[in-house]
Design an enzyme around this catalytic site. Structure first.
Site, PDB file in Angstrom:
ATOM      1  CB  CYS A  78      -0.888  -0.020   1.251  1.00 29.25           C
ATOM      2  SG  CYS A  78      -1.859   1.476   1.526  1.00 29.25           S
ATOM      3  CB  CYS A 192      -2.933   3.871  -5.337  1.00 29.42           C
ATOM      4  SG  CYS A 192      -4.166   2.952  -4.384  1.00 29.42           S
TER       5      CYS A 192
END
Length: 268
Positions: A78, A192
């Site tokens: 992440c 992302c």
């Protein structure tokens, strides 16, 4: 330190399902590696949380996961959690931690126009870490940034088999293109891990002249390097997906996770 047991898993951690884009290439390199995939559905989306909240939440949650699953290595799959909490996690846990950072360096090497887009969450694109990467690896280039929380929602929906609102894709692309110099942009960093799940839709929106890149393959190679020489099971076994309990967001159907080698879903 003693070498890990063959059944000690690799732990992948993300706010949601985006980290599957890192799990996929890791599975290709380490096909028999035991896997635990953890998604913090109770905390999703991370991109709209404060730095202080994530700096406290992520190490605490990874500590619980470490106690429960005893991984040989943890991957913070992440970008938002990595750019904010990676140092805190490394200080808290006594095991190798692999983070995820925007692929600005390879983007700077690929661009011909000198204009790079960075598409991430709102939290990621405002981090000083991104300033540092841009200064170190993209000096003399124009680096445009845009935070798109809608793409996280769209990626989660796509993996569940739900329809994606085309306006989400259009707004994300316009957020880069409408900035000064945006028309010359020829590389976009998907900063992302959720966003590569929407690569087909994003590529159609930006056109073939724009290259989309992410860091998943490099992260997989890093994991393989750090575990080189360690013992693995002789054959692959189904991985475990664990979700933090959320009142309004149940775990996805197992069929959505099965292509990534997941065979069991748990909640904590």
């Amino acid at each position: 330190m003693h070498p890990p047991a063959p059944d000690a898993p690799i732990l992948f951690f993300d706010s949601g399902l985006g980290g599957l884009t890192v799990l996929g290439p890791t599975r290709a390199l380490l096909p028999t590696a035991p896997i635990v995939y953890a998604a913090d559905y109770a905390g999703l989306p991370y991109g709209q949380k404060s730095e202080a909240e994530l700096a406290a939440r992520v190490p605490a949650l990874l500590g619980r996961l470490f106690e429960r699953y005893q991984p040989r290595l943890a991957v913070i799959a992440c970008n938002t959690a990595s750019t904010i909490a990676l140092a805190h996690v490394r200080a808290a846990l006594d095991l190798p931690i692999v983070g995820t950072v925007p692929a600005i360096k390879p983007a700077a090497e690929l661009t011909k126009s000198g204009v790079i887009g960075v598409l991430g969450t709102e939290a990621t694109v405002r981090q000083p870490y991104v300033d540092d990467l841009s200064a170190r690896f993209a000096s003399g280039k124009t680096v445009l940034r845009h935070g798109s929380p809608g793409l996280v929602t769209g990626a989660e929906a796509k993996l569940r088999g739900e329809a994606i609102d085309p306006a989400i894709i259009a707004r994300a692309v316009a957020g880069l293109r409408d900035q000064p110099g945006g028309d010359a942009m020829d590389v976009i960093v998907l900063a992302c891990t959720h966003f590569p799940l929407l690569e087909q839709e994003l590529q159609a929106a930006v056109g073939p002249e724009v290259r989309l890149i992410d860091g998943a393959a490099g992260i997989a190679r890093r994991i393989a390097h750090l575990t080189a020489g360690q013992a693995w099971p002789a054959a692959a076994s189904p991985g475990i997906a664990v979700f933090t309990r959320s009142e309004d967001r149940p775990p996805p159907p197992l069929a959505a996770l099965a292509p990534y080698g997941i065979g069991t879903i748990e909640t904590i």
